[in-house]
Design a protein around this motif. Structure first.
Motif, mmCIF file in Angstrom:
data_model
loop_
_atom_site.group_PDB
_atom_site.id
_atom_site.type_symbol
_atom_site.label_atom_id
_atom_site.label_comp_id
_atom_site.label_asym_id
_atom_site.label_seq_id
_atom_site.Cartn_x
_atom_site.Cartn_y
_atom_site.Cartn_z
ATOM 1 N N SER A 53 -5.744 -22.046 56.472
ATOM 2 C CA SER A 53 -4.640 -21.247 55.949
ATOM 3 C C SER A 53 -5.196 -20.050 55.209
ATOM 4 N N ASP A 54 -4.775 -18.863 55.577
ATOM 5 C CA ASP A 54 -5.194 -17.659 54.876
ATOM 6 C C ASP A 54 -4.701 -17.678 53.433
ATOM 7 N N VAL A 55 -3.507 -18.206 53.222
ATOM 8 C CA VAL A 55 -2.947 -18.272 51.860
ATOM 9 C C VAL A 55 -3.829 -19.139 50.972
ATOM 10 N N LEU A 56 -4.228 -20.300 51.476
ATOM 11 C CA LEU A 56 -5.080 -21.192 50.682
ATOM 12 C C LEU A 56 -6.451 -20.574 50.447
ATOM 13 N N SER A 57 -7.017 -19.932 51.464
ATOM 14 C CA SER A 57 -8.337 -19.310 51.310
ATOM 15 C C SER A 57 -8.309 -18.183 50.296
ATOM 16 N N GLU A 58 -7.206 -17.440 50.247
ATOM 17 C CA GLU A 58 -7.098 -16.322 49.308
ATOM 18 C C GLU A 58 -6.883 -16.785 47.875
ATOM 19 N N ASN A 59 -6.167 -17.895 47.701
ATOM 20 C CA ASN A 59 -5.792 -18.325 46.356
ATOM 21 C C ASN A 59 -6.697 -19.382 45.744
ATOM 22 N N VAL A 60 -7.516 -20.054 46.561
ATOM 23 C CA VAL A 60 -8.404 -21.092 46.038
ATOM 24 C C VAL A 60 -9.849 -20.634 46.229
ATOM 25 N N PRO A 61 -10.564 -20.329 45.143
ATOM 26 C CA PRO A 61 -11.955 -19.890 45.257
ATOM 27 C C PRO A 61 -12.808 -20.899 46.016
ATOM 28 N N SER A 62 -13.822 -20.411 46.701
ATOM 29 C CA SER A 62 -14.608 -21.251 47.597
ATOM 30 C C SER A 62 -15.247 -22.444 46.895
ATOM 31 N N GLU A 63 -15.639 -22.285 45.617
ATOM 32 C CA GLU A 63 -16.288 -23.399 44.921
ATOM 33 C C GLU A 63 -15.312 -24.522 44.587
ATOM 34 N N TYR A 64 -14.001 -24.258 44.739
ATOM 35 C CA TYR A 64 -12.993 -25.260 44.424
ATOM 36 C C TYR A 64 -12.238 -25.747 45.658
ATOM 37 N N ARG A 65 -12.849 -25.636 46.831
ATOM 38 C CA ARG A 65 -12.255 -26.187 48.043
ATOM 39 C C ARG A 65 -13.350 -26.685 48.970
ATOM 40 N N ASP A 66 -12.973 -27.642 49.804
ATOM 41 C CA ASP A 66 -13.917 -28.199 50.758
ATOM 42 C C ASP A 66 -14.261 -27.149 51.807
ATOM 43 N N PRO A 67 -15.546 -26.963 52.120
ATOM 44 C CA PRO A 67 -15.923 -25.966 53.127
ATOM 45 C C PRO A 67 -15.265 -26.202 54.485
ATOM 46 N N ASP A 68 -14.900 -27.460 54.763
ATOM 47 C CA ASP A 68 -14.255 -27.787 56.034
ATOM 48 C C ASP A 68 -12.741 -27.873 55.934
ATOM 49 N N GLY A 69 -12.192 -27.482 54.779
ATOM 50 C CA GLY A 69 -10.738 -27.460 54.627
ATOM 51 C C GLY A 69 -10.083 -28.813 54.465
ATOM 52 N N GLN A 70 -10.853 -29.826 54.041
ATOM 53 C CA GLN A 70 -10.294 -31.168 53.894
ATOM 54 C C GLN A 70 -9.515 -31.342 52.588
ATOM 55 N N TRP A 71 -9.810 -30.551 51.566
ATOM 56 C CA TRP A 71 -9.078 -30.607 50.309
ATOM 57 C C TRP A 71 -9.144 -29.256 49.615
ATOM 58 N N PHE A 72 -8.191 -29.018 48.710
ATOM 59 C CA PHE A 72 -8.112 -27.753 47.984
ATOM 60 C C PHE A 72 -7.813 -28.044 46.519
ATOM 61 N N GLY A 73 -8.563 -27.396 45.630
ATOM 62 C CA GLY A 73 -8.310 -27.537 44.207
ATOM 63 C C GLY A 73 -7.060 -26.784 43.797
ATOM 64 N N LEU A 74 -6.414 -27.256 42.744
ATOM 65 C CA LEU A 74 -5.221 -26.605 42.217
ATOM 66 C C LEU A 74 -5.418 -26.123 40.786
ATOM 67 N N THR A 75 -6.043 -26.958 39.970
ATOM 68 C CA THR A 75 -6.340 -26.577 38.593
ATOM 69 C C THR A 75 -7.700 -27.153 38.217
#
Length: 334
Positions: free
Chosen positions: A96-118
């Motif tokens: 998701s472009d929206v998730l990639s733009e709003n969640v910095p890379s260090e706070y998300r799984d490189p393979d897109g399996q999870w995304f940090g929120l806070t």
């Protein structure tokens, strides 16, 4: 409720509802923490949010349900728990472009399996009466003999402390981390016990002078009439690693492998990552939003500024097994 929080929540609710649909969540987070978000999402989209709140066993439940699972999304805290979901094969990759733009890379799984929120920082609570804030600047310093008999903490095997030890491993390697753990253990005022708030109570009671804890517990204690006195007896200090920053962990979301309502689930994930939603979520939890341009609640900002350690949390997740082994080998809780 602050004017800023109220206006942000109102902004989230301004949209034309779509036809009624649903999305199903499994959550380790308490109902009162999610309700402002789920209500706003439903108001904006017309999608009903059904939440099952779990105390434990999320991985086991998803594995048992398999493809029949009604869950679309899972909410949890701590990188260890998110990694456990991925390791168990109960999540799926999301692009998701929206998730990639709003969640910095260090706070998300490189393979897109999870995304940090806070995020929340693992900090030091220090007695206002017995500790000069300048005495606590690094995590490494906690092993200094000057703290002998002065440190309190919850179990070393709790995921929050395992993640911190994993970060120590990342920065210093196994031998130095073992020596550090032995030093911290020798400085304990009592056997590890209780939760993070219990450590602050021990400082207030004079049983120890400093403790490890997560930042958001300060906000929770200040909301509790009995615990306000504990909170007001300590300072919030932000130690750093000698070659890094302050250790942070996350709350996060992942899409399940089964996800019967995938499009609705993706829509909710993107909503949760939006700056407006993140500020609502962070306000309710006394945490730090991570979307660009967002700010923490004024109370949280009042605890001070810090530079977060930049290591990708998946790196720490990969070290959690070694971290737990070292904690047990030094018999930290013994």
């Amino acid at each position: 409720m602050s004017l800023r929080f109220a206006s942000t929540l109102a902004l989230l609710a301004t949209a034309t509802p779509a036809l009624a649909q649903e999305v199903n969540l499994y959550s380790y987070r308490q109902p009162e923490l999610l309700k402002p978000l789920t209500d706003a999402f439903t108001e904006k989209t017309g999608i009903t949010v059904n939440v099952a709140y779990l105390d434990s066993g999320m991985v086991e439940r998803l594995q048992a349900e398999g493809d029949r699972s009604p869950a679309d999304l899972v909410f949890t805290v701590d990188i260890s728990r998110l990694a456990a979901l991925v390791d168990a094969g109960v999540t799926q990759s999301v692009e998701s472009d929206v998730l990639s733009e709003n969640v910095p890379s260090e706070y998300r799984d490189p393979d897109g399996q999870w995304f940090g929120l806070t995020t929340r920082a693992r900090i030091v609570y220090a007695s206002k009466d017995r500790v000069d804030p300048s005495e606590v600047t690094t995590y490494e310093d906690l092993a200094d003999p000057k703290w002998e008999g002065r440190i309190c903490t919850r179990s070393g095997t709790h995921p929050y402390n395992v993640a911190l030890v994993a970060a120590m491993l990342h920065h210093h390697g196994e031998e130095e981390t073992r020596t550090w753990l032995e030093g911290v253990k020798s400085n304990l005022a009592r056997k590890p016990q209780g939760n993070d708030r219990a450590q602050v109570r021990a400082i207030w009671a004079g049983e120890c002078d400093i403790s490890l804890g997560n930042t958001y517990y300060m906000g929770k204690m200040l909301q509790d009439e009995e615990q306000q006195e504990w909170a007001n007896s300590v300072n919030v200090l932000f130690p750093e690693f000698e070659d890094g920053g302050t250790h942070v962990n996350i709350s996060g979301v992942a899409m399940t492998q089964s996800a019967p309502n995938r499009e609705n689930a993706l829509q909710m994930m993107e909503f949760l990552a939006s700056p407006e939603a993140q500020e609502v979520y962070a306000h309710a939890n006394f945490e730090y939003p991570i979307a660009p341009g967002t700010e923490a609640d004024e109370l949280v900002q009042g605890w001070g500024e810090f530079d977060a350690d930049e290591v990708n949390l998946m790196t720490l997740a990969g070290l959690r097994g070694d971290a737990l082994r070292l904690i047990e080998e030094v018999d930290f809780d013994g």
